[in-house]
Structures are given as structure tokens and as C-alpha cells.
Scaffold this motif. Structure first.
Motif, PDB file in Angstrom:
ATOM      1  N   GLN A   1      -1.980   9.887   1.092  1.00  0.00           N
ATOM      2  CA  GLN A   1      -2.570   8.846   0.168  1.00  0.00           C
ATOM      3  C   GLN A   1      -3.439   9.679  -0.742  1.00  0.00           C
ATOM      4  O   GLN A   1      -3.874  10.627  -0.592  1.00  0.00           O
ATOM      5  CB  GLN A   1      -3.676   7.995   1.232  1.00  0.00           C
ATOM      6  CG  GLN A   1      -2.861   7.107   1.817  1.00  0.00           C
ATOM      7  CD  GLN A   1      -3.958   6.075   2.670  1.00  0.00           C
ATOM      8  OE1 GLN A   1      -5.088   6.617   3.098  1.00  0.00           O
ATOM      9  NE2 GLN A   1      -3.493   4.807   2.736  1.00  0.00           N
TER      10      GLN A   1
ATOM     11  N   ILE B   1      -6.191  11.093  10.730  1.00  0.00           N
ATOM     12  CA  ILE B   1      -7.093  10.887   9.264  1.00  0.00           C
ATOM     13  C   ILE B   1      -7.661  12.388   8.810  1.00  0.00           C
ATOM     14  O   ILE B   1      -8.135  13.074   9.724  1.00  0.00           O
ATOM     15  CB  ILE B   1      -8.278   9.859   9.360  1.00  0.00           C
ATOM     16  CG1 ILE B   1      -8.971   9.422   7.920  1.00  0.00           C
ATOM     17  CG2 ILE B   1      -9.249  10.442  10.563  1.00  0.00           C
ATOM     18  CD1 ILE B   1      -9.849   8.351   7.960  1.00  0.00           C
TER      19      ILE B   1
ATOM     20  N   HIS C   1     -11.869  10.750   2.140  1.00  0.00           N
ATOM     21  CA  HIS C   1     -10.827  10.952   3.382  1.00  0.00           C
ATOM     22  C   HIS C   1      -9.564  10.248   2.759  1.00  0.00           C
ATOM     23  O   HIS C   1      -9.420   9.723   1.544  1.00  0.00           O
ATOM     24  CB  HIS C   1     -11.233  10.003   4.256  1.00  0.00           C
ATOM     25  CG  HIS C   1     -11.180   8.679   3.936  1.00  0.00           C
ATOM     26  ND1 HIS C   1     -12.219   7.942   3.488  1.00  0.00           N
ATOM     27  CD2 HIS C   1     -10.272   7.564   4.404  1.00  0.00           C
ATOM     28  CE1 HIS C   1     -11.944   6.649   3.354  1.00  0.00           C
ATOM     29  NE2 HIS C   1     -10.931   6.332   3.826  1.00  0.00           N
ATOM     30  N   ARG C   2      -8.280  10.510   3.580  1.00  0.00           N
ATOM     31  CA  ARG C   2      -7.101   9.963   3.116  1.00  0.00           C
ATOM     32  C   ARG C   2      -6.173   9.913   4.500  1.00  0.00           C
ATOM     33  O   ARG C   2      -6.228  10.740   5.291  1.00  0.00           O
ATOM     34  CB  ARG C   2      -6.391  10.664   2.042  1.00  0.00           C
ATOM     35  CG  ARG C   2      -5.976  12.076   2.283  1.00  0.00           C
ATOM     36  CD  ARG C   2      -5.247  12.657   1.147  1.00  0.00           C
ATOM     37  NE  ARG C   2      -5.368  14.009   0.837  1.00  0.00           N
ATOM     38  CZ  ARG C   2      -5.607  14.694  -0.359  1.00  0.00           C
ATOM     39  NH1 ARG C   2      -5.592  13.716  -1.392  1.00  0.00           N
ATOM     40  NH2 ARG C   2      -6.001  15.609  -0.499  1.00  0.00           N
ATOM     41  N   GLY C   3      -5.145   8.930   4.530  1.00  0.00           N
ATOM     42  CA  GLY C   3      -4.142   9.085   5.309  1.00  0.00           C
ATOM     43  C   GLY C   3      -3.113  10.159   4.823  1.00  0.00           C
ATOM     44  O   GLY C   3      -2.832  10.327   3.856  1.00  0.00           O
TER      45      GLY C   3
ATOM     46  N   ASN D   1      -6.226   0.616  10.657  1.00  0.00           N
ATOM     47  CA  ASN D   1      -5.196   1.279   9.712  1.00  0.00           C
ATOM     48  C   ASN D   1      -4.207   1.811  10.761  1.00  0.00           C
ATOM     49  O   ASN D   1      -4.620   2.355  11.751  1.00  0.00           O
ATOM     50  CB  ASN D   1      -5.861   2.364   9.138  1.00  0.00           C
ATOM     51  CG  ASN D   1      -6.827   2.265   8.113  1.00  0.00           C
ATOM     52  OD1 ASN D   1      -8.163   2.291   8.320  1.00  0.00           O
ATOM     53  ND2 ASN D   1      -6.591   1.674   7.007  1.00  0.00           N
TER      54      ASN D   1
ATOM     55  N   GLY E   1      -0.790  12.325  12.688  1.00  0.00           N
ATOM     56  CA  GLY E   1      -1.242  11.826  11.231  1.00  0.00           C
ATOM     57  C   GLY E   1      -2.771  11.325  11.706  1.00  0.00           C
ATOM     58  O   GLY E   1      -2.977  10.220  11.133  1.00  0.00           O
TER      59      GLY E   1
ATOM     60  N   ARG F   1       0.743  -1.373   0.037  1.00  0.00           N
ATOM     61  CA  ARG F   1       0.073  -0.077   0.002  1.00  0.00           C
ATOM     62  C   ARG F   1       0.912   1.155  -0.178  1.00  0.00           C
ATOM     63  O   ARG F   1       2.269   1.198  -0.109  1.00  0.00           O
ATOM     64  CB  ARG F   1      -0.833  -0.050   1.206  1.00  0.00           C
ATOM     65  CG  ARG F   1      -1.654  -1.258   1.227  1.00  0.00           C
ATOM     66  CD  ARG F   1      -2.538  -1.227   2.698  1.00  0.00           C
ATOM     67  NE  ARG F   1      -3.668  -0.624   2.177  1.00  0.00           N
ATOM     68  CZ  ARG F   1      -4.216   0.524   3.119  1.00  0.00           C
ATOM     69  NH1 ARG F   1      -3.410   0.877   4.041  1.00  0.00           N
ATOM     70  NH2 ARG F   1      -5.374   0.875   2.707  1.00  0.00           N
TER      71      ARG F   1
ATOM     72  N   ARG G   1       0.438   5.353  15.039  1.00  0.00           N
ATOM     73  CA  ARG G   1      -0.956   5.958  15.341  1.00  0.00           C
ATOM     74  C   ARG G   1      -1.872   4.935  14.941  1.00  0.00           C
ATOM     75  O   ARG G   1      -2.062   4.495  13.413  1.00  0.00           O
ATOM     76  CB  ARG G   1      -1.381   7.029  14.779  1.00  0.00           C
ATOM     77  CG  ARG G   1      -2.711   7.669  15.067  1.00  0.00           C
ATOM     78  CD  ARG G   1      -3.398   8.038  13.872  1.00  0.00           C
ATOM     79  NE  ARG G   1      -3.974   6.907  13.284  1.00  0.00           N
ATOM     80  CZ  ARG G   1      -4.219   6.824  11.944  1.00  0.00           C
ATOM     81  NH1 ARG G   1      -4.317   7.873  11.150  1.00  0.00           N
ATOM     82  NH2 ARG G   1      -4.622   5.684  11.315  1.00  0.00           N
TER      83      ARG G   1
ATOM     84  N   MET H   1      -5.627   2.638  14.442  1.00  0.00           N
ATOM     85  CA  MET H   1      -7.142   3.146  14.228  1.00  0.00           C
ATOM     86  C   MET H   1      -7.822   1.858  14.302  1.00  0.00           C
ATOM     87  O   MET H   1      -7.448   1.427  13.120  1.00  0.00           O
ATOM     88  CB  MET H   1      -7.314   4.176  13.335  1.00  0.00           C
ATOM     89  CG  MET H   1      -8.665   4.816  13.182  1.00  0.00           C
ATOM     90  SD  MET H   1      -8.539   6.546  12.305  1.00  0.00           S
ATOM     91  CE  MET H   1      -8.555   5.628  10.615  1.00  0.00           C
TER      92      MET H   1
ATOM     93  N   HIS I   1      -9.736   9.263  -1.168  1.00  0.00           N
ATOM     94  CA  HIS I   1     -10.572   8.080  -1.689  1.00  0.00           C
ATOM     95  C   HIS I   1     -11.814   8.002  -0.904  1.00  0.00           C
ATOM     96  O   HIS I   1     -12.059   8.584   0.180  1.00  0.00           O
ATOM     97  CB  HIS I   1      -9.843   6.617  -1.649  1.00  0.00           C
ATOM     98  CG  HIS I   1      -9.210   6.301  -0.468  1.00  0.00           C
ATOM     99  ND1 HIS I   1      -7.840   7.027   0.187  1.00  0.00           N
ATOM    100  CD2 HIS I   1      -9.518   5.340   0.536  1.00  0.00           C
ATOM    101  CE1 HIS I   1      -7.659   6.494   1.236  1.00  0.00           C
ATOM    102  NE2 HIS I   1      -8.762   5.702   1.555  1.00  0.00           N
TER     103      HIS I   1
END
Ligand SMILES: O=C(O)CCC(=O)C(=O)O
Length: 293
Positions: free
Chosen positions: A117, A155, A206-208, A108, A153, A62, A217, A219, A120
Motif C-alpha cells: 500500500q 503491518i 504505516h502500510r499493508g 483489516n 504480512g 482498495r 491474516r 487484524m 499513510h
């Protein structure tokens, strides 16, 4: 109805309205801190193993630093307060007319040194234009195992975008839609304390983003779906998790297995394998195009 129940009912309605209107809600202090401390400690250790696995296959398949990492699925680590949380379940019951079903249990982890990211969604729109946008039928329940903020970080989410349907319906958000949306409502990075829960429509953009801190971190991410939709597969848990998962107002949709479950590496292995076969197919097509030229 007792006065406590009435308070709950009002809060639940407000949460449901927020999901419909903004595509998300944050529930403060929904989960007790103890199980999250146990999970965080274990997930920190698991991150080391998952990173070593990624190293062995040439890197995370990823985006850099964004691990698909779920918590263990054995009874020491599956807690009703997390997987079948009372507040979350109430909200999901109200959202789906008392038919919610758990359809995903993973997570995640955003590691130090991670990248940004692509924008998406986690689901697709059920309808395409000119049909109206369908109401929420699936939500991600994000439960950070520790505090989550800009410094580690958090989201990035785009309020209201569950109602903004890209031409193909998702899950990728075409780059050209970003600037228009920023002008209407810019993205945010929610800041949460241990025990707070973010519930978001699976269609919310959203994205990382990079984690500038020096620790991962985590989640935990569940998906709770309208139980009137077809079942797409059961979730594997080890025997012994029934106590935590059964008897609640959300259908656990669980298989209880009497064997070890590779909860940690197998999601990444699957992504790696599917990327490898896509690459091989691409190479095969390029070769055959060359041959016929
Ligand atoms: O971990 C995050 O902050 C978001 C990650 C995400 O959206 C993903 O990995 O698809």
C-alpha cells in the motif's frame, strides 16, 4: 492500592509513554486466545464471501488483497475481552484523562497475493505548522486474530512518525518524505502472538505489505478517541451486545439495533460507490473541458 494494581499502574504508564514517544506500544498476552480462535474461524469464512463480492464488482476497490473486513457485530462474536479489553481500556483512560470513547470497530484482512500500500496515516494532524504537533487524541487498537509476522504480512509501521507532520497534515504521506525518515529510523514489521495487541497513534505512518503465506491474516481494528472531542457518529451493533460493551471504562458509543446489520460487505460497497462517483465526476469534468476547448 494493592501490589497487583501497582504493577498495573507502572505498566500502564510505560505503555502511555511509549505511545507518546514512539507512537505505538505492543501489549503482550492482553486478550485470551479462545475468543480470538472463534473470530478467526468466522473471519476466514467471511473472507471468502467478501472476496466473492469484490469479484462481482470488478475487484477490490482498495489495494489488491487488502480487505476492509470487520468481525460480526452480533452477540456471539462481540467479546468484552476484545472490544472492551481491560488492559487497553486502562491505557486509554490514562491517555485521555478518563474520557475514552470507542469510535470505530472493524478490521483489516491481508490476503495472500496482496500488494504494497501507499504510506499513510489513519487520522490527520489536528494542527498545521507553525502550530506545535498536538498530543495523541486517537489510537488504533490492532488485535490480530492469529499470529502476525513477516511470513504472513504483518503491518509495516514507522516508529516516531506520529510527530512528523506532512505539509498537508495527512492522511497520505508524500513519497519524498520516505527516504529522509528511513535515514533517521527505518520501518518495522512487528511480530505478535495470538493475544498480543498493537496500540498505535492514528497519525503513525504505516502500510499493508504483501502477505507471502497461503492464508489470510486478520487484524481486528478498533479506534479509541479522546471523549472530549465531538462525537462523529455512533457504532451499530445488534441487540444483545450490551452485555459485552456496557459497564466498562471506555464509552461504547454504540447503537443497539433489532435488525440484521450488513457488517461484512457494506464498508467495501461504500468505498466502491464513492470511487465510482469520483470516477464519474472526473469523466464529466474531462468531457466539459473538451467541449469548452
Ligand atoms: O492490514 C495491514 O497490515 C494494514 C492495512 C492498512 O493500513 C489499510 O488497509 O489501510
Amino acid at each position: 492500592m494493592t501490589s497487583r494494581n501497582r504493577v498495573h499502574a507502572t505498566e500502564t504508564e510505560a505503555a502511555v509513554s511509549s505511545i507518546h514517544e514512539h507512537g505505538f506500544v505492543i501489549i503482550k498476552e492482553a486478550v485470551p486466545k479462545e475468543p480470538l480462535a472463534v473470530l478467526r474461524e468466522r473471519m476466514d469464512r467471511d473472507t471468502e464471501e467478501l472476496l466473492a463480492y469484490c469479484e462481482s464488482i470488478g475487484g477490490n476497490p482498495r489495494e489488491r488483497g487488502h480487505l476492509q473486513q470487520g468481525p460480526p457485530v452480533s452477540s456471539e462474536y462481540v467479546f468484552a475481552d476484545v472490544a472492551m479489553n481491560h488492559y487497553v481500556n486502562r491505557i486509554c483512560n490514562q491517555l485521555y484523562n478518563n474520557r475514552p470513547r470507542l469510535t470505530f470497530y472493524n478490521g483489516n484482512t491481508n490476503c495472500p497475493g496482496s500488494t504494497t500500500q501507499g504510506l499513510h496515516m489513519d487520522g490527520r494532524h489536528a494542527t498545521l505548522a507553525p502550530e506545535p504537533v498536538a498530543p495523541t487524541s486517537s489510537v488504533v487498537v490492532d488485535i490480530p486474530a492469529g499470529p502476525m509476522n513477516k511470513q504472513n504480512g504483518s503491518i509495516q509501521i514507522w516508529p516516531g512518525t506520529h510527530l512528523v507532520r506532512p505539509p498537508e497534515g495527512g492522511p497520505r504521506v508524500p513519497k519524498n518524505l520516505e527516504a529522509d525518515r528511513v535515514a533517521i529510523e527505518p520501518p518495522i514489521q512487528p511480530e505478535t502472538q495470538v493475544g498480543d495487541v498493537l496500540i498505535r497513534d492514528t497519525r503513525l505512518w504505516h502500510r499493508g505489505v504483501p502477505n507471502p503465506s497461503d492464508r489470510p491474516r486478520h487484524m481486528i481494528a478498533l479506534i479509541v478517541t479522546d471523549g472530549r472531542l465531538p462525537v462523529r457518529g455512533k457504532l451499530d451493533f445488534q441487540k444483545g451486545c450490551e452485555d459485552a460493551l456496557e459497564g466498562h471504562t471506555v464509552d461504547s458509543n454504540a447503537n443497539y439495533l433489532d435488525e440484521e446489520i450488513d457488517y461484512l460487505l457494506s464498508p467495501t460497497r461504500r468505498i466502491y460507490m464513492s470511487r465510482q462517483s469520483a470516477k464519474a465526476e472526473q469523466e464529466r469534468q474531462t468531457e466539459s473541458a473538451k467541449e469548452s476547448a
